[in-house]
Motif scaffolding. Structure first.
Motif, PDB file in Angstrom:
ATOM      1  N   GLU A  24     -15.067   8.044   9.834  1.00 35.79           N
ATOM      2  CA  GLU A  24     -14.311   7.513   8.698  1.00 35.79           C
ATOM      3  C   GLU A  24     -12.876   8.043   8.718  1.00 35.79           C
ATOM      4  OE1 GLU A  24     -13.526   5.195   5.396  1.00 35.79           O
ATOM      5  OE2 GLU A  24     -15.216   5.132   6.791  1.00 35.79           O
ATOM      6  N   ALA A  25     -12.699   9.323   9.019  1.00 35.32           N
ATOM      7  CA  ALA A  25     -11.356   9.899   9.105  1.00 35.32           C
ATOM      8  C   ALA A  25     -10.568   9.269  10.247  1.00 35.32           C
ATOM      9  CB  ALA A  25     -11.440  11.409   9.285  1.00 35.32           C
ATOM     10  N   ARG A  26     -11.247   9.022  11.349  1.00 31.71           N
ATOM     11  CA  ARG A  26     -10.597   8.368  12.490  1.00 31.71           C
ATOM     12  C   ARG A  26     -10.171   6.948  12.152  1.00 31.71           C
ATOM     13  NH1 ARG A  26     -13.260   7.966  18.336  1.00 31.71           N
ATOM     14  NH2 ARG A  26     -12.736   5.818  18.046  1.00 31.71           N
ATOM     15  N   ARG A  27     -11.029   6.241  11.400  1.00 35.64           N
ATOM     16  CA  ARG A  27     -10.692   4.875  10.996  1.00 35.64           C
ATOM     17  C   ARG A  27      -9.476   4.868  10.081  1.00 35.64           C
ATOM     18  NH1 ARG A  27     -10.698   1.992   6.914  1.00 35.64           N
ATOM     19  NH2 ARG A  27     -11.844   3.423   5.596  1.00 35.64           N
ATOM     20  N   ILE A  28      -9.441   5.812   9.127  1.00 36.94           N
ATOM     21  CA  ILE A  28      -8.300   5.913   8.211  1.00 36.94           C
ATOM     22  C   ILE A  28      -7.025   6.215   9.001  1.00 36.94           C
ATOM     23  CG2 ILE A  28      -7.287   7.294   6.353  1.00 36.94           C
ATOM     24  CD1 ILE A  28     -10.177   7.672   5.283  1.00 36.94           C
ATOM     25  N   ALA A  29      -7.113   7.108   9.964  1.00 34.55           N
ATOM     26  CA  ALA A  29      -5.946   7.456  10.782  1.00 34.55           C
ATOM     27  C   ALA A  29      -5.458   6.239  11.566  1.00 34.55           C
ATOM     28  CB  ALA A  29      -6.304   8.601  11.733  1.00 34.55           C
ATOM     29  N   PHE A  30      -6.383   5.493  12.142  1.00 36.38           N
ATOM     30  CA  PHE A  30      -6.009   4.307  12.914  1.00 36.38           C
ATOM     31  C   PHE A  30      -5.365   3.258  12.021  1.00 36.38           C
ATOM     32  CE2 PHE A  30      -6.953   0.114  14.674  1.00 36.38           C
ATOM     33  CZ  PHE A  30      -6.391   0.240  15.937  1.00 36.38           C
ATOM     34  N   ASP A  31      -5.991   2.986  10.871  1.00 37.21           N
ATOM     35  CA  ASP A  31      -5.474   1.968   9.961  1.00 37.21           C
ATOM     36  C   ASP A  31      -4.109   2.327   9.387  1.00 37.21           C
ATOM     37  OD1 ASP A  31      -7.768   0.532  10.405  1.00 37.21           O
ATOM     38  OD2 ASP A  31      -8.719   1.059   8.486  1.00 37.21           O
ATOM     39  N   SER A  32      -3.873   3.602   9.168  1.00 41.00           N
ATOM     40  CA  SER A  32      -2.610   4.026   8.556  1.00 41.00           C
ATOM     41  C   SER A  32      -1.579   4.492   9.588  1.00 41.00           C
ATOM     42  CB  SER A  32      -2.860   5.150   7.551  1.00 41.00           C
ATOM     43  OG  SER A  32      -3.396   6.282   8.199  1.00 41.00           O
ATOM     44  N   ARG A  33      -1.939   4.374  10.874  1.00 50.19           N
ATOM     45  CA  ARG A  33      -1.053   4.755  11.979  1.00 50.19           C
ATOM     46  C   ARG A  33      -0.563   6.197  11.846  1.00 50.19           C
ATOM     47  NH1 ARG A  33       1.520  -0.918  11.588  1.00 50.19           N
ATOM     48  NH2 ARG A  33       0.360  -1.995  13.213  1.00 50.19           N
ATOM     49  N   VAL A  37      -4.473  13.052   8.639  1.00 53.81           N
ATOM     50  CA  VAL A  37      -5.444  12.484   7.705  1.00 53.81           C
ATOM     51  C   VAL A  37      -6.407  13.554   7.211  1.00 53.81           C
ATOM     52  CG1 VAL A  37      -7.385  10.875   7.507  1.00 53.81           C
ATOM     53  CG2 VAL A  37      -5.264  10.144   8.615  1.00 53.81           C
ATOM     54  N   ILE A  38      -6.933  14.365   8.112  1.00 56.18           N
ATOM     55  CA  ILE A  38      -7.885  15.408   7.712  1.00 56.18           C
ATOM     56  C   ILE A  38      -7.209  16.423   6.797  1.00 56.18           C
ATOM     57  CG2 ILE A  38      -9.230  17.355   8.592  1.00 56.18           C
ATOM     58  CD1 ILE A  38     -10.077  15.527  10.917  1.00 56.18           C
ATOM     59  N   ASN A  39      -5.962  16.814   7.100  1.00 54.64           N
ATOM     60  CA  ASN A  39      -5.238  17.732   6.221  1.00 54.64           C
ATOM     61  C   ASN A  39      -5.062  17.146   4.824  1.00 54.64           C
ATOM     62  OD1 ASN A  39      -4.722  20.109   7.708  1.00 54.64           O
ATOM     63  ND2 ASN A  39      -3.160  19.039   8.883  1.00 54.64           N
ATOM     64  N   GLU A  40      -4.704  15.878   4.750  1.00 54.29           N
ATOM     65  CA  GLU A  40      -4.522  15.225   3.447  1.00 54.29           C
ATOM     66  C   GLU A  40      -5.836  15.153   2.674  1.00 54.29           C
ATOM     67  OE1 GLU A  40      -3.714  10.761   1.848  1.00 54.29           O
ATOM     68  OE2 GLU A  40      -2.398  11.458   3.462  1.00 54.29           O
ATOM     69  N   LEU A  41      -6.913  14.779   3.351  1.00 53.73           N
ATOM     70  CA  LEU A  41      -8.211  14.684   2.686  1.00 53.73           C
ATOM     71  C   LEU A  41      -8.699  16.046   2.208  1.00 53.73           C
ATOM     72  CD1 LEU A  41      -9.953  12.118   5.076  1.00 53.73           C
ATOM     73  CD2 LEU A  41      -9.138  11.696   2.744  1.00 53.73           C
TER      74      LEU A  41
END
Length: 78
Positions: free
Chosen positions: A14-23, A29-33
């Protein structure tokens, strides 16, 4: 800081998907989450109210002892 942690596969994907979608990078992404999650579980520090402050205020009122020449020179500088 670099460290190694073990996370569930579903969380990683899920974190990888968010990173890909948000470039963004996976690390961003993990730091933000993590930061958002920590805000939910740790209350902010208690703010002090003005009434809780202790101390005194002293106003100097010793201008009567100052020579007139000194006061005049200060006025002239302005």
């Amino acid at each position: 800081m670099r460290t190694t942690v073990s996370i569930d596969d579903e969380v990683y994907e899920e974190a990888r998907r968010i990173a890909f979608d948000s470039r963004r990078t996976l690390g961003e992404v993990i730091n933000e989450l993590l930061a958002e999650g920590l805000k939910l579980v740790s209350p902010p520090p208690e703010r002090r109210r003005l009434g809780q402050l202790r101390g005194t205020i002293t106003i100097a009122d010793d201008f009567d002892d100052t020579p007139r020449e000194v006061l005049d020179s200060l006025d002239a500088a302005l």
